[in-house]
Every structure is written in structure tokens, then in C-alpha cells.
Enzyme design. Structure first.
Site, PDB file in Angstrom:
ATOM      1  N   GLU A 129     -55.540 150.605   8.993  1.00  0.00           N
ATOM      2  CA  GLU A 129     -55.767 151.986   8.541  1.00  0.00           C
ATOM      3  C   GLU A 129     -57.202 152.422   8.799  1.00  0.00           C
ATOM      4  O   GLU A 129     -57.846 152.989   7.918  1.00  0.00           O
ATOM      5  CB  GLU A 129     -55.435 152.115   7.055  1.00  0.00           C
ATOM      6  CG  GLU A 129     -53.956 152.037   6.742  1.00  0.00           C
ATOM      7  CD  GLU A 129     -53.627 152.396   5.305  1.00  0.00           C
ATOM      8  OE1 GLU A 129     -54.536 152.402   4.454  1.00  0.00           O
ATOM      9  OE2 GLU A 129     -52.446 152.648   5.032  1.00  0.00           O
ATOM     10  N   GLU A 188     -46.417 150.302   7.539  1.00  0.00           N
ATOM     11  CA  GLU A 188     -46.318 150.104   6.087  1.00  0.00           C
ATOM     12  C   GLU A 188     -45.565 151.303   5.563  1.00  0.00           C
ATOM     13  O   GLU A 188     -46.070 152.430   5.640  1.00  0.00           O
ATOM     14  CB  GLU A 188     -47.696 150.078   5.424  1.00  0.00           C
ATOM     15  CG  GLU A 188     -48.481 148.818   5.678  1.00  0.00           C
ATOM     16  CD  GLU A 188     -49.865 148.880   5.015  1.00  0.00           C
ATOM     17  OE1 GLU A 188     -50.027 149.566   3.991  1.00  0.00           O
ATOM     18  OE2 GLU A 188     -50.776 148.254   5.571  1.00  0.00           O
TER      19      GLU A 188
HETATM   20  C1  GAL Z   1     -52.387 150.835   2.377  1.00  0.00           C
HETATM   21  C2  GAL Z   1     -53.096 149.578   2.857  1.00  0.00           C
HETATM   22  C3  GAL Z   1     -52.509 148.334   2.227  1.00  0.00           C
HETATM   23  C4  GAL Z   1     -52.355 148.527   0.751  1.00  0.00           C
HETATM   24  C5  GAL Z   1     -51.510 149.747   0.486  1.00  0.00           C
HETATM   25  C6  GAL Z   1     -51.305 150.052  -0.970  1.00  0.00           C
HETATM   26  O1  GAL Z   1     -53.210 151.915   2.503  1.00  0.00           O
HETATM   27  O2  GAL Z   1     -53.044 149.463   4.245  1.00  0.00           O
HETATM   28  O3  GAL Z   1     -53.343 147.255   2.495  1.00  0.00           O
HETATM   29  O4  GAL Z   1     -53.607 148.676   0.192  1.00  0.00           O
HETATM   30  O5  GAL Z   1     -52.126 150.858   1.020  1.00  0.00           O
HETATM   31  O6  GAL Z   1     -50.763 148.998  -1.635  1.00  0.00           O
END
Ligand code: GAL
Length: 987
Positions: free
Chosen positions: A201, A290
């Protein structure tokens, strides 16, 4: 400076040139959708891609992946258990973040042994037939201390997540180590790794040169699988140009992270991804690296049961199916198993449990959402035309309230209709019809029943689909999976109980078709070569047997939703898509045709009660075993459905009743005593720092600057008394939910949240005006911040920004001499096995009071709940037994019960492992998971609890040992993690 600037622009120019060459001439959308040319990074042909999907070994697949963090389950034996559960839920992928700080306590020191033996994580995935996405950062976020950076990076002068020599050297140091494992486990070497993520990110304060540096390093070290990058959203960061990976994608968390209002679902689904993808990286499959699979919960939050309500199976239906409708064909659910942020792993905002309300709970239990994910994943892996579709806009009679996306296979006439309410939040029950065009005619479906969306639901309907030897004209029930059973075919379809369904197949001869069923709701009609069944989805599963229709007979299993959740389709032969079908059990891990007896299928799995099963077996299979034992089967009818019962035999599980145990007590804060010998402590005499936290006059009181990075910290200041002194002014700086306690000459002054406190009412009995005074400060820290925005926020200080005497004038030298103390050994760990996040700087921790075998015989006897108020830090020790017989899984926990008025914190050490930070005054976590492997489930365990009173005194409440659940289980054997006791402690 000039020279460096010049070099920078040259290398950027080179990167830009390379990228221009690499990008193929852009084909039109239609040409791209039809083309069978493969995108490749030129380094391997084993993983390629096109606009639709990835192809692994030349085979197209929907990558249905889940996030799993080995460091959040410090028991390698259980990694296999979790990977088996992924596979059972029909996942074909797992994403591993690798946590730099977990492997590196000190610059140049790396450990990949014991609980850090990541080869075992690769093996667990490979053995279960799961592809791996590697995500080694170096930055990973993930609600971890420093966002995954090692604590020693705190002292780096240059910014992290940027191209500069110092950061390059540090990042290379890590990547050199981790790449050895990642490269060796790539698909090209026979391993499970198919994709490799660059950074995480990186969407604020970006630096393409840094991205290029990371890409080059991975490549130089031998990573050849395609690279990926997860933008924070569909924003186009590193989609093309310098820094771009092979397959760009993004992350999305539409339900947000406020679980206190679980039904709010603040963000509607995204409907613009399709266009964004087409504009941005249409040559690549659409990927969400994700996608929200749960939510984290902060200190003082509502707790994970609420997060589970928020991101429940309805959410999975609505949001995941919308992803597929948009075109997503690579989906990683963050988290699928969250686990435990034990010891000092978490960043300040989150507590020990990282259950995340995920599909698989922290103790490894199944949820309805897990089963829902299985229904979706099995569909995506079974119905191949879904992998090569183009979008079209279907017609419906209720397009005002129902959003319907059409997906047409570009290779066959098969079409899909993804139906959902326009508002994701809608609780309405709505009826609607869809106009479909098929090779068998155009219809408005359902033709004679009702298609329903009842509230937060979404459906994928399939039309014009050749499967096995059948041709489906349409089905308003959703497909779970189908199979060629030899003499006949089988398909399992489902919807909520009581909803009507319509299922139509092509038949050769209207007059020869025969439909048999015991379900009275079923009506059949054959016209113009189409057999149409209408039925009501039952409580349970109804078989409908169709003969004389196609080349082979067809068994349609119509399942109500609850029954569908308990259908399992473990592979008998994954390459050939051959599966066994079994309904009923809590978990089915695997199925295999027995080697010695080809007429028997051996199932393994778990049950939580005596369970009636239905099994649908291919021809020639007559018997089954369950966890090695033969199951009495009855052939229900001639349709190849067998029934039987798996008997749950109540186990003799034993564990100590901790409320009756004898405990030992010892006071644990001698540092408050003015006579305490701190001569070996480090003098805090630095005058400058690399921290981002501004400080006041005087020496730097940031523990990281002196090599102490985790848990509790002590600061002791010695000064000479004088009549001028009127008090102190102190400002503690640490993360959310931290606390500090101040003592002067052994007397309690107060306990506070972080921030400033001026002590101005000190009287002469407290201060020694003539001689030496000692102020002792205990800081309970909750980890370091992360670096989400790439602005070095992870370098916020843990310590005091201001610590001065009030009333003192004309001082020539700084009047207080400060000393600082943290974990034993600092970066030179006293306990490398348990590692850098296990221990902090409490006296008991430094002296091994938490370890098995510590001689506590001269400690006072005590009872828990404690009968006395205790000041400062208190330690309690006891031993307890657990006996869980083989063949059972009873994940154990320790639960605190107390009223929440008293402000105290505890550290929970089981066999020397810090399995929980508890804040009686904040919550919400009261129950702590004790994973098998750390916990000896067939013998004795040592329990030590350190209690830190934030109030003047504290009285520890009840402590209860209990299992979360008891399963008769095929859990793989788990070895005890080899960890040293007190006798091995170096002092
Ligand atoms: C995303 C990040 C993850 C985790 C998630 C929230 O932004 O890439 O590592 O932090 O949010 O759990």
C-alpha cells in the site's frame, strides 16, 4: 548532492524506458477478452496471465486466497492445521506477510529457526495444495509493531520506505535473508510460491526509485514469479511506469473498522472497478490483494464477536459476489485466519487477540462465514466459464431496486447474472425476474416461480452451461459444485430455506424423461426439449433424480442454506477436478481413495457432536472411513446417496481448576526503592535522537535510543534536593492504551495515561531537601506506531519528552541524572528462542520469573482471586495440567474475570511465552488463546502473571482455564515448541 540527483534521474529514465518497451500494444477490450496470448514477465512461463485470470502451469484459475500470518500462531505444528482448513474451505491460495522485525532483533542478526522456521509455513501450504503469495515488504503494516520494521530501524537516520543509501542497505540486508527462502519455494523450484508482492500500500509519499530498487533486489536474488503491488485503493499508484509490478491490484475494506455499529456497513459496494481496471491495467487480471475478511478491534473496542457480526456471511455474499461481478479474479481475504498478536507484536491501537472476526477464529474454529466462503470458492473452481467473461447489462423487471450484472463467457454461450440489492444495506424481501437469452431460447426467469432476494443477500445465477454430460438451461438456485459420478452426474444447488427455485436442463426427448423425488414441493414439466423443475428449498437437502434426459442421469441435490453450508467437496483428484461429496460434518479436511481398497474413500475431519452424514460417491465406491474408522453406511436409495452417523465420543478432557490452585506471590518493583542499585543500568545521556518525536531540554529519554524496544520500561532519575524545588513536570510519550506510574523515593505519586502531568503539590515529607532523591517512572508501552503514510511515523518515541524539576533557577548542569532500563540484554536477546517481542523490562521479566523452572519456593503462598491489594508490580506463579487425549482438539484459553473499575494491567506468561497483555481498565479482551505447542496439552505447564498496578494498588481477579470448544478431530500432531527454562537463562 548534485551528482546523486543526476544519478536519480538517470535511473528513473532507464526504468521508464524499460517500462515503455515492456508494455505491449494495447488491444481493444474485445480483442483482449478473446485473445489467448499470455502476459508474462519474461522470467517464467509457469505463472502467466491475461485480462481474465492468472494461469498457473498453463491452467486458468480463480485465485481464492486468504491471509495468514505464521507469527500470529507461534506453533509451527498448527500451521498445517490452518492450511488444511483453508483447503477444506476450497481456498487455493494463501498470502504470507513476512515480518522483518520478527526475525531480526539487531542489525545483522537474523533467525529463521523454531517458531521462525518459515520453511515449515511454505511446506504446510504446499502439502495442502495451496499456492502462496509472498509479501516481504520490507514494510507490511498489518497492525504490527513498526508496521513490521525491526525495532532497530528506529535508530536509522534516513527515512524508511524511500530510496537512500542507508535505507537501501537496511532493506537489502533483510531481503537477502528472506529471499533465500522465497526463491527456493517458488513454483519454478517445485514450491508453492506463485506471486511476489513489492512493498505494501505504498500510496502516500511514494518513491518510484525505491520501488525499482526493491524490484531489482528481488530479481537479482532470483525471484522470478510475477510481481504484484497492492495500492491502498483503485488509485493507480504504480499501476504503470516506474515502480509498476507485473500485475497491479488494490485493497478494499468497505465495512471499515468500527465494529461497535456492526450493521452499519458504511460503504456501499464499488461499482466502478470494471471501468477503472479497463482504463488502468486491462491487460492484467483484476486483483484485490486485500479484501476485507473481518476487522481489527482497538483497545477499549466492542470486541471481536461484534466484528464478526459486521463482517458476517451476509457481508461475504454481498461484497465478495460484487467483486466477482466487477471482474475480480484474484481475491485475497484479509484475514482468513487472524490469530494472536502475542507479546509485543501489535502496534498500539490493537490488543493481543487478532481474531479479526475472520472466517477461521483465533482458536482455529469454523464460522458460518467460513462455510459461506467455501460455497463461493467451490463454485468459482468448478464452473470454468466464469473465468473468461465479459460484462453485459441484463434486463430485469425490478432494475429500480435490484442491481444485476451480466457476465458472458467469451468462449461458450454460458452467461452469469449476479443479482444484489442496489443498496447493500437493504433488508427488504424483493421479488424479481431476469430476461435471459440462451441457445435454447429466450426466457424471463423464473418462468413459474419466484426469484427472491431477502435482505442482505446476493446470488450468482448460471445459464446455458454444459457440465459433465448435462446442459443446464438455467438455474435460479446457486451452484455449489457438480461431479461426474460415473454412471450419473451430480449437482448441488442451494438457496435460503423456503425460497422457491427453478432448475431447467436440456433433454433429448420430452417423452422419455423421468423425475423421481420424495420432496412434495418438486414439480416438473418438460416442453420443447427442456425439463423444468420447480421446488421449495428445504430444511436439509432434497435429492431429485432425473433419468432419460441426457446421456447420463442427473442427481440434483437441492439444499437449503444451512444444509448447503455443511456440504463439503474435498478433492479425490484435484487435477481432474474429481471430488467426493459429503454433508454434515463440522469440518472435512480431506478425502482419498484408499490405496489398498479402491472401493473405500478415507475421509478426515472434525465433528463437534454426533453427526448424521450423507455421502455421494462415484461408482465403485461402496465404503468410507472417517479418521481411519469404518463408518456403517446405508444406501438410502439407488441414487448413490449413502447415509451414516459419525458418533461423537465424549472425551475425558482434564485440566486444572485454577481457582483452586496454589499460587506463589512475590512483589516485583524494587526499582521504586531509592536504595535500589541501578549502577548497571544505561545512563540516558544522549543529546540528540533520530526519533520523529520532538523533545524538551535535557537528555533524551527515549528507550529505543538505548536499545530497549518492547514492553515495560523503567526510567530512574536521581537529583539532589533543595529548598527551591516545587515539583516535577513530566510528559510521557507512547502509543494508545499505554500508561505510566510515578514514584518518588518509593512513594506512589500517581498513574496516568500518556501525556503531561505536573506534580506541584509535593510536600517536604516526600522530597528529601538535604540529600539525594530518586524518581522512578514505569512506562507500560503498547508497541510502536506503523508507517502507513511513509512519513517515518514508526519512529515516534517511547519514553519521556519532558522530565524536569520545577522551581529550579540558574541551573548550570542538568539537575537530574537519568537511567533507563528495558528487556534483559536489549537487542542482544537473553531469550532468542522466544524472540524480541516476548519480554519487557519488568524486574521479574529481566530475572526470569516468567520462565518454567524458576525457583519460587521461597515466594509467599497466594490465592487467586487475590485477597490483598498489592502496590506496584506483583508476580504470581503456579503450574497446571492439561490432558487432551489424541484424536481431539480442545483449544484452551485463559480468562480473566474482574470488575473493570480498578486500573491494572497484566502480562500472561505460559511456559515462558507472553501470550497476552490484559488491561483491566480498558478491555475488551478478557480471554486469551493458549495454542497447542506452546501449551503442553498432555502434561504440565507453568503459568506466571505479572500484574502492574496503575492505581496505587491492585487486586488480581479471577483467572479461569477453559477450552473454547471440544472437537473430535483429525488435527495433525503438534510438537511442543522447544523453548528454554530458567536453567538455561544467561544471567
Ligand atoms: C491494510 C494493510 C494491512 C492491514 C489492513 C487492516 O491497509 O495493508 O496490512 O493493516 O489494512 O487490517
Amino acid at each position: 548532492m548534485l551528482l546523486k540527483g543526476a544519478l536519480t534521474s538517470i535511473s528513473l529514465a532507464i526504468a521508464a524506458v524499460t517500462t515503455v518497451i515492456a508494455v505491449p500494444v494495447r488491444l481493444s477490450l474485445e480483442a483482449r477478452q478473446k485473445s489467448d496470448s499470455n502476459g508474462t514477465n519474461g522470467l517464467t512461463d509457469l505463472v502467466t496471465w491475461d485480462t481474465h485470470t492468472l494461469k498457473v502451469n498453463g491452467e486458468r484459475l480463480f485465485l481464492f486466497s486468504g491471509e495468514f500470518h505464521y507469527y500470529r500462531l507461534p506453533s509451527p505444528g498448527l500451521w498445517t492445521d490452518i492450511m488444511q482448513k483453508f483447503k477444506a474451505l476450497d481456498y487455493n491460495g494463501v498470502s504470507f506477510y513476512f515480518f522483518w522485525g520478527y526475525h531480526s532483533p539487531k542489525r545483522g542478526v537474523y533467525d529463521f529457526t523454531g517458531i521462525r522456521d518459515i520453511q515449515k509455513a511454505f511446506d504446510a501450504a504446499a502439502d495442502s495444495g495451496i499456492h502462496v503469495i509472498t509479501r516481504a515488504g520490507p514494510y507490511i503494516n498489518s497492525e504490527l509493531d513498526c508496521g513490521g520494521f525491526p525495532s532497530w530501524l528506529q535508530n536509522m537516520q534516513s527515512p524508511a520506505r524511500k530510496y537512500n543509501p542507508e535505507n537501501k542497505e537496511a532493506s537489502h540486508e533483510w531481503l537477502t535473508e528472506i529471499d533465500k527462502y522465497m526463491t527456493a519455494n517458488q513454483i519454478t523450484k517445485g514450491g508453492p510460491v506463485i506471486l511476489n508482492q513489492i512493498e505494501n500500500e505504498f500510496s502516500y509519499n511514494t518513491d518510484a526509485e525505491y520501488m525499482e530498487m526493491l524490484k531489482a533486489k528481488f530479481r537479482d536474488d532470483g525471484m522470478v514469479v510475477p510481481t504484484i503491488f497492492n495500492d491502498v485503493g483503485p488509485n493507480g499508484n504504480f499501476a504503470t511506469g516506474p515502480g509498476a509490478p507485473d500485475i497491479y491490484g488494490w485493497d478494499n475494506y468497505p465495512a471499515g473498522f468500527d465494529c461497535s455499529n456492526p450493521l452499519a456497513w458504511p460503504n456501499d459496494r464499488s461499482t466502478d472497478w470494471r471501468d477503472f481496471h479497463e482504463r488502468t491495467n486491462g491487460e492484467q487480471p483484476m486483483a484485490v490483494y486485500e479484501f476485507q475478511g473481518g476487522a481489527f478491534d482497538p483497545w477499549g473496542g466492542p470486541g471481536y464477536p461484534e466484528c464478526y457480526k459486521m463482517v458476517n456471511e451476509q457481508y461475504a455474499k454481498v461484497y465478495y459476489k460484487n467483486n466477482y461481478a466487477q471482474g475480480i479474479r484474484i481475491q485475497n481475504l484479509y484475514m482468513t485466519y487472524g490469530g494472536t498478536s502475542w507479546g509485543g507484536l501489535p502496534k498500539p491501537s490493537v490488543y493481543t487477540s487478532y481474531d479479526y472476526g475472520a472466517a477461521i477464529t483465533e482458536p482455529g474454529l469454523m464460522t458460518t462465514k467460513a462455510y459461506e466462503n467455501k460455497l463461493q470458492a467451490a463454485f468459482l473452481h468448478t464452473v470454468k466459464p466464469f473465468l473468461t467473461t465479459k460484462y453485459f447489462k441484463p434486463e430485469s423487471d425490478r432494475s429500480d431496486i435490484i442491481l444485476i450484472d451480466g457476465l458472458a463467457d467469451v468462449n461458450t454461450p454460458t452467461k452469469f447474472y449476479v443479482a444484489q440489492h442496489w443498496s447493500t444495506k437493504s433488508e427488504e424481501l424483493d421479488e424479481f425476474h431476469i430476461k435471459i437469452e440462451t441457445t435454447n431460447g429466450n426466457f424471463e426467469i423464473p418462468r413459474s416461480s419466484k426469484l427472491i432476494l431477502n435482505g442482505r443477500d446476493a446470488k450468482i445465477l448460471t445459464t446455458d452451461y454444459d457440465f459433465n454430460s448435462q446442459h443446464l438451461v438455467y438455474s435460479t438456485s446457486e451452484i455449489f459444485t457438480h461431479q461426474d459420478a460415473g454412471s450419473h452426474d451430480v449437482i448441488i444447488v442451494y438457496a435460503y430455506e423456503k425460497e422457491e427455485g427453478e432448475f431447467a436442463i436440456k433433454v433429448k426427448d420430452d417423452t422419455k424423461v423421468k423425475v423421481e423425488t420424495n420432496d412434495d414441493s418438486v414439480k416438473s414439466e418438460t416442453n420443447d426439449g427442456i425439463l423444468q423443475l420447480t421446488y421449495t428449498h428445504p430444511n436439509g437437502t432434497s435429492p431429485i433424480y432425473i433419468s432419460g434426459g441426457a446421456e447420463k442421469d442427473l442427481l440434483v441435490l437441492v439444499a437449503g442454506y444451512q444444509s448447503a453450508l455443511r456440504w463439503w467437496a474435498p478433492y479425490l483428484n484435484e487435477k481432474e477436478g474429481k471430488r467426493a461429496l459429503i454433508n454434515g460434518p463440522y469440518l472435512v479436511r480431506s478425502a482419498a481413495v484408499s490405496k489398498d481398497d479402491k472401493s473405500t474413500v478415507a475421509f478426515t475431519g472434525d465433528i463437534d457432536e454426533t453427526t448424521d452424514i450423507q455421502v455421494v460417491l462415484p461408482d465403485g465406491i461402496k465404503a468410507i472411513t472417517w479418521n481411519g474408522e469404518k463408518v456403517q453406511l446405508e444406501e438410502k436409495d439407488k441414487h448413490g446417496i449413502y447415509t451414516g452417523t459419525l458418533e461423537f465420543k465424549k472425551p475425558d478432557i482434564k485440566y486444572t481448576d485454577l481457582t483452586k490452585a496454589t499460587w506463589k506471590y512475590k512483589a516485583g518493583s524494587p526499582e521504586t526503592d531509592p536504595k535500589f542499585d541501578d549502577s548497571k543500568w544505561i545512563t540516558a545521556d544522549h543529546l540528540s535522537t533520530n526519533s520523529t518525536t520532538p523533545h524538551d531540554a535535557g537528555p533524551i529519554l527515549y528507550a529505543d535510543d538505548y536499545g530497549f524496544h518492547t514492553g515495560c520500561l523503567w526510567f530512574r532519575g536521581t537529583f539532589n534536593g533543595s529548598s527551591e524545588i516545587t515539583g516535577f513536570d513530566l510528559t510521557a510519550h507512547s502509543g494508545a492504551a499505554s500508561a505510566w506510574v510515578a514514584y518518588l523515593n518509593g512513594e506512589y505519586l500517581g498513574g496516568f495515561d500518556v501525556g503531561n502531568h505536573a506534580f506541584t503539590d509535593l510536600n517536604d515529607t516526600l522530597i528529601n531537601r538535604e540529600g539525594e532523591n530518586v524518581i522512578s517512572l514505569l512506562l507500560w508501552t503498547t508497541g510502536h506506531e506503523d508507517d502507513f503514510k511513509a512519513d517515518d511515523d514508526y519512529k515516534q518515541a517511547r519514553g519521556f519528552t519532558k522530565a524536569e524539576l520545577l522551581g529550579v533557577t540558574n541551573q548550570t548542569t542538568w539537575p537530574i541524572v537519568w537511567k533507563v532500563q528495558g528487556n534483559f540484554g536489549g537487542e542482544d536477546l537473553a531469550d532468542p528462542v522466544r524472540g524480541p517481542y516476548n519480554e519487557g523490562g519488568l524486574y521479574g521479566e529481566r530475572n526470569g520469573w516468567h520462565l518454567p523452572g524458576f525457583p519460587d519456593n521461597d515466594w509467599e503462598d497466594a490465592k487467586i482471586p487475590e485477597s490483598k491489594e498489592r502496590t506496584g508490580v506483583s508476580w504470581y506463579r503456579t503450574t497446571f495440567d492439561v490432558n487432551i487425549p489424541d484424536g481431539y482438539d480442545a483449544p484452551m484459553s485463559l480468562r480473566y474475570v474482574d470488575d473493570t473499575k480498578s486500573r491494572y494491567r497484566t502480562l500472561l506468561y505460559v511456559n515462558g511465552w507472553n501470550l497476552g497483555r490484559y488491561a483491566n481498565d480498558l478491555g475488551p479482551q478478557t480471554q486469551y488463546y493458549l495454542p497447542k505447542g506452546i501449551l503442553n496439552t498432555q502434561g504440565e505447564n507453568t503459568l506466571a502473571i505479572g500484574v502492574v498496578a496503575i492505581d496505587e494498588a491492585a487486586q488480581l481477579g479471577q483467572v479461569i482455564l477453559e477450552p473454547y470448544d471440544v472437537l473430535q478431530s483429525a488435527i495433525p500432531s503438534v510438537e511442543l515448541v522447544d523453548s528454554p527454562g530458567y536453567d538455561k537463562r544467561q544471567q
